[in-house]
Design a protein around this motif. Structure first.
Motif, PDB file in Angstrom:
ATOM      1  N   PRO A  14     -10.390  16.665   3.836  1.00 45.39           N
ATOM      2  CA  PRO A  14      -9.094  17.246   3.425  1.00 45.39           C
ATOM      3  C   PRO A  14      -8.047  16.161   3.180  1.00 45.39           C
ATOM      4  N   ALA A  15      -7.276  16.325   2.113  1.00 48.62           N
ATOM      5  CA  ALA A  15      -6.317  15.295   1.715  1.00 48.62           C
ATOM      6  C   ALA A  15      -5.323  14.979   2.821  1.00 48.62           C
ATOM      7  N   ARG A  16      -4.901  16.003   3.568  1.00 53.52           N
ATOM      8  CA  ARG A  16      -3.872  15.795   4.583  1.00 53.52           C
ATOM      9  C   ARG A  16      -4.368  14.936   5.743  1.00 53.52           C
ATOM     10  N   MET A  17      -5.696  14.778   5.870  1.00 57.11           N
ATOM     11  CA  MET A  17      -6.259  14.023   6.991  1.00 57.11           C
ATOM     12  C   MET A  17      -6.628  12.591   6.637  1.00 57.11           C
ATOM     13  N   GLN A  18      -6.635  12.259   5.360  1.00 64.78           N
ATOM     14  CA  GLN A  18      -7.238  10.989   4.953  1.00 64.78           C
ATOM     15  C   GLN A  18      -6.467   9.765   5.427  1.00 64.78           C
ATOM     16  N   THR A  19      -5.163   9.740   5.232  1.00 63.36           N
ATOM     17  CA  THR A  19      -4.376   8.556   5.597  1.00 63.36           C
ATOM     18  C   THR A  19      -4.463   8.277   7.087  1.00 63.36           C
ATOM     19  N   ARG A  20      -4.294   9.327   7.895  1.00 61.99           N
ATOM     20  CA  ARG A  20      -4.376   9.153   9.347  1.00 61.99           C
ATOM     21  C   ARG A  20      -5.779   8.717   9.760  1.00 61.99           C
ATOM     22  N   ALA A  21      -6.799   9.276   9.117  1.00 57.12           N
ATOM     23  CA  ALA A  21      -8.172   8.914   9.459  1.00 57.12           C
ATOM     24  C   ALA A  21      -8.445   7.442   9.164  1.00 57.12           C
ATOM     25  N   ALA A  22      -7.949   6.935   8.035  1.00 56.22           N
ATOM     26  CA  ALA A  22      -8.132   5.517   7.712  1.00 56.22           C
ATOM     27  C   ALA A  22      -7.447   4.632   8.752  1.00 56.22           C
ATOM     28  N   GLU A  23      -6.252   5.027   9.184  1.00 49.13           N
ATOM     29  CA  GLU A  23      -5.539   4.261  10.216  1.00 49.13           C
ATOM     30  C   GLU A  23      -6.287   4.297  11.547  1.00 49.13           C
ATOM     31  N   ASP A  24      -6.824   5.483  11.894  1.00 50.64           N
ATOM     32  CA  ASP A  24      -7.581   5.607  13.140  1.00 50.64           C
ATOM     33  C   ASP A  24      -8.844   4.760  13.103  1.00 50.64           C
ATOM     34  N   LEU A  25      -9.537   4.757  11.966  1.00 48.85           N
ATOM     35  CA  LEU A  25     -10.738   3.930  11.835  1.00 48.85           C
ATOM     36  C   LEU A  25     -10.399   2.468  12.039  1.00 48.85           C
ATOM     37  N   LYS A  26      -9.341   2.017  11.401  1.00 45.53           N
ATOM     38  CA  LYS A  26      -8.944   0.611  11.524  1.00 45.53           C
ATOM     39  C   LYS A  26      -8.577   0.262  12.963  1.00 45.53           C
ATOM     40  N   SER A  27      -7.737   1.076  13.586  1.00 38.99           N
ATOM     41  CA  SER A  27      -7.267   0.733  14.927  1.00 38.99           C
ATOM     42  C   SER A  27      -8.399   0.796  15.947  1.00 38.99           C
ATOM     43  N   ARG A  28      -9.260   1.793  15.855  1.00 42.98           N
ATOM     44  CA  ARG A  28     -10.326   1.935  16.845  1.00 42.98           C
ATOM     45  C   ARG A  28     -11.382   0.844  16.706  1.00 42.98           C
ATOM     46  N   ILE A  29     -11.731   0.507  15.496  1.00 43.81           N
ATOM     47  CA  ILE A  29     -12.729  -0.553  15.301  1.00 43.81           C
ATOM     48  C   ILE A  29     -12.158  -1.906  15.708  1.00 43.81           C
ATOM     49  N   THR A  30     -10.991  -2.244  15.204  1.00 40.18           N
ATOM     50  CA  THR A  30     -10.438  -3.579  15.504  1.00 40.18           C
ATOM     51  C   THR A  30     -10.101  -3.720  16.985  1.00 40.18           C
ATOM     52  N   ASN A  31      -9.582  -2.676  17.604  1.00 38.18           N
ATOM     53  CA  ASN A  31      -9.299  -2.746  19.044  1.00 38.18           C
ATOM     54  C   ASN A  31     -10.584  -2.933  19.842  1.00 38.18           C
ATOM     55  N   GLY A  32     -11.633  -2.209  19.442  1.00 39.73           N
ATOM     56  CA  GLY A  32     -12.908  -2.346  20.130  1.00 39.73           C
ATOM     57  C   GLY A  32     -13.499  -3.732  19.975  1.00 39.73           C
ATOM     58  N   LEU A  33     -13.386  -4.311  18.782  1.00 40.54           N
ATOM     59  CA  LEU A  33     -13.908  -5.660  18.548  1.00 40.54           C
ATOM     60  C   LEU A  33     -13.161  -6.692  19.391  1.00 40.54           C
ATOM     61  N   PRO A  49     -11.488  11.013  -1.178  1.00 42.04           N
ATOM     62  CA  PRO A  49     -11.946  12.310  -0.680  1.00 42.04           C
ATOM     63  C   PRO A  49     -13.313  12.271  -0.009  1.00 42.04           C
ATOM     64  N   ARG A  50     -14.153  11.272  -0.329  1.00 40.14           N
ATOM     65  CA  ARG A  50     -15.524  11.278   0.195  1.00 40.14           C
ATOM     66  C   ARG A  50     -15.845  10.092   1.091  1.00 40.14           C
ATOM     67  N   ARG A  51     -14.881   9.229   1.357  1.00 36.75           N
ATOM     68  CA  ARG A  51     -15.240   8.048   2.140  1.00 36.75           C
ATOM     69  C   ARG A  51     -14.039   7.478   2.874  1.00 36.75           C
TER      70      ARG A  51
END
Length: 684
Positions: A14-33, A49-51
């Motif tokens: 869903p379009a409304r979730m994409q920006t937040r999801a990209a930020e969450d992916l970045k923060s969770r991966i980089t923090n974990g590393l 929409p697909r990635r």
């Protein structure tokens, strides 16, 4: 140093979730590393929409080896203490070191944790991230236990170095990580492998996928405005819609279509809202007439007929939507122009509950009408007009158009009031009485609109205070903080003199509601740089329910405290007040009168008498005229005389006559300064 590339490829997000999801992916991966010991040079996240995609540059090849020393018990300590230390360190006694210290020989454990390869750490962190990803909503599919916003199809995860690209070994619920992704669903669906982020982005674009949401948005806006400009029209700016549409397509293709002639006379706001909410269309207006004449839609693919079939389908659906809107509009106009007029709608509101303890919407309208009439003289409005506007301001809540598009409430009320032949200021109040809704919303300035807007918000606040439904620290379901801020902005923007306690009357909740307003005022004035303690110093003065008066005093005091004389005088005042308070407590009397210049022995003492006389002669008339700036300046002008007095004179003199006279002189300093504000409440 390797570069990391991650892509999580799924069904449409869903379009409304994409920006937040990209930020969450970045923060969770980089923090974990980083927590695992892998630092990096930079990271960027992207979404379509697909990635979801993450590129991390300059990652360490492996985490550093860590060496930890733990001090243990003495060598001759009880066996249980030593065994417990060994269990905690994970070592045997033979692996411990013995060292001499002041209190004897002590065991030390030296623990080495060897570094781990980046691939192992990335695999662990990515799996934890995927399994615990914070989607607002997620789903399971097939027989797996994995949850994702939509079915997850591929995981691309590679580490690229100068030696080449390696796939990070990871398998998750049957999905094995690889270096393969896919392009556009229809235009280039074939899978392909990538070797780096640059290769990935380039191949995606060749496969009709624009990775950057910002770039997709720019393309949509540029192509839309160019199409409109070619027809002599303008696209109505809508940043929220632009961001949403950019999240609906991977390869934006902008098309402009016609609105049927039968719908062109609908109010532009109706057309715009209908197209935006139902079709995600941009409105295109004629700059000369202001009419919405065309629309812009964004397709997700190129077609052989250049979008003709897509446009035809969109226009067919739009025609059906606008037919409904036209039907609602025409029916509502018939009601507004009927003999009953807007009363037909307000009567229906008797069946709409506002709150089970506060009655119906019609009951509320009656209260607002009475309050608007009472407020009218305070805001310069005609009382009859204010009451009339209050009685029809919410009539459109019963209209078919507002039932279909609630966001048009108020605006449609203005159209219907005008159609009913009501005065222009009454019609304007129907729209403007909801404002201001937020901190950046415009504040009404027309007198009738102000009266109804204040009445609307004050009725909400007093009503919910009366039934003890006040905001808590974390919850404000009735938006009472917003209502209070609206009242504050209406009063201050229009320099109104509204005694709030008179409006609240002598109710058990009046003081608490006034305190709530003062707290909101502190938050509002913080943006002006006015300190909380400055407001507290002014709240202690009479008339603190008159927000215009209160803020004028606070601004003047704040400006005074920014000057050297003002700051130093406050320190002098506090010194005088402290000495005086201590003496009064010790002597059991109040030194509040009787300072006589004939007992002044030092020139500085005589000068202070004169300075106080001068200041008092200036402050009293200034305060009477509400000239707070002039009063503050007169107070600050005392600074040299007060400083000189404390440098030259000993207040607690041996002579009791001199001591009493000087304490009474300090009392005059306190009295003169406290006329302006309660300086005892200032910090520091």
């Amino acid at each position: 140093m390797p570069d990391l590339l991650i892509e999580l490829f799924s069904e449409e997000i869903p379009a409304r979730m994409q920006t937040r999801a990209a930020e969450d992916l970045k923060s969770r991966i980089t923090n974990g590393l980083v927590e695992a010991g892998l630092t990096y040079a930079g990271a960027a996240a992207f979404s379509t929409p697909r990635r979801l995609t993450l590129a991390v540059e300059g990652l360490l090849a492996q985490s550093p080896t860590l060496r930890e020393e733990r001090k243990g018990p003495r060598v001759d300590a009880p066996e249980k203490a030593i065994d417990g230390f060994l269990r905690g360190a994970g070592l045997t006694r033979e692996q411990l070191e013995e060292r001499d210290e002041k209190k004897g020989r002590v065991f030390y454990a030296v623990i080495e944790k060897p570094g781990r390869p980046a691939a192992d750490i990335v695999a662990q962190v990515l799996e934890e991230t995927i399994r615990g990803f914070p989607w607002p909503k997620s789903m399971r599919w097939g027989d797996g236990a994995l949850r994702w916003v939509r079915p997850l199809h591929r995981i691309l995860c590679t580490l690229t170095t100068e030696a080449g690209t390696a796939v990070v070994p990871l398998s998750l619920d049957g999905i094995t990580a690889s270096d393969v992704t896919e392009g556009h669903r229809f235009m280039a669906p074939a899978p392909f492998s990538v070797t780096s982020f640059e290769d990935y982005a380039a191949k995606l674009k060749r496969a009709n996928v624009v990775l950057s949401a910002g770039e997709r948005g720019e393309t949509i806006w540029n192509d839309a405005t160019n199409l409109a400009f070619a027809s002599g029209l303008d696209v109505v700016e809508d940043k929220g819609l632009l961001a949403e549409v950019a999240g609906l397509v991977e390869w934006p293709v902008v098309l402009m279509g016609d609105i049927g002639a039968a719908f062109l006379d609908l109010p532009p706001e109706v057309l715009q809202t209908s197209m935006r909410e139902h079709q995600k269309f941009f409105s295109v207006k004629n700059p000369g007439t202001g009419r919405i004449e065309k629309f812009v839609t964004v397709a997700n693919r190129e077609t052989a007929d250049n979008g003709a079939t897509i446009l035809a389908g969109n226009q067919k659906v739009l025609s059906a939507r606008l037919s409904d809107a036209k039907f609602f509009w025409e029916n509502d106009l018939r009601v507004a122009k009927s003999a009953a007029g807007l009363t037909a709608w307000t009567d229906q509101l008797a069946n709409v509950t506002f709150h089970n303890k506060l009655g119906s919407q019609k009951d509320r309208i009656e209260r607002i009408a009475v309050l608007a009439r009472a407020l009218a003289p305070m805001v310069g409005a005609d009382a009859d007009r204010a009451e009339q506007a209050a009685r029809v301001a919410k009539a459109d809540l019963s209209s078919q158009m507002v039932y279909e598009f609630p966001e048009l409430q108020g605006l449609m009320g203005r159209y219907y009031s005008a159609a009913a032949g009501l005065p222009a200021d009454v019609a304007a109040a129907c729209q403007e009485h909801y404002s201001p809704l937020g901190p950046s919303d415009d504040v009404p300035t027309a007198a009738v609109s102000i009266a109804v807007a204040l009445a609307d918000k004050l009725d909400t606040l007093t009503g919910f205070w009366a039934i003890d439904e006040k905001p808590t620290g974390s919850k404000d379901p009735y938006a009472l903080r917003r209502a209070a801020l609206g009242v504050i902005r209406l009063i201050l923007k229009n320099a109104l003199r509204v005694p709030l306690t008179k409006i609240f009357a002598e109710n058990f909740w009046s003081a608490d509601l006034m305190s709530f307003f003062h707290d909101r005022l502190k938050v509002y004035l913080k943006d002006e740089g006015i300190r909380h303690d400055v407001i507290d110093a002014c709240l202690a003065m009479p008339g603190n329910d008159d927000l215009t008066l209160l803020v004028a005093r606070a601004r003047a005091l704040s400006d005074t405290l920014k000057t050297e004389d003002g700051t130093n005088l406050v320190q002098g005042f506090k010194r005088a007040n402290n000495i005086l308070t201590q003496a009064e407590e010790k002597d059991g009397v109040e030194y509040s009168y009787g300072a006589d210049p004939q007992y002044a022995e030092d020139p500085a003492e005589t000068a202070l008498f004169a300075a106080l006389d001068t200041a008092e002669a200036r402050i009293r008339p200034a305060l009477a005229d509400e000239g707070f700036a002039a009063a503050m300046q007169a107070m600050a002008a005392l600074r040299p005389a007060v400083d000189a007095f404390f440098e030259a004179v000993q207040v607690n003199a041996e002579s009791e006559i001199l001591r009493r006279n000087r304490l009474n002189l300090l009392s005059r300093i306190r009295t003169v300064c406290l006329q302006v504000a309660d300086l005892t409440r200032l910090d520091g």
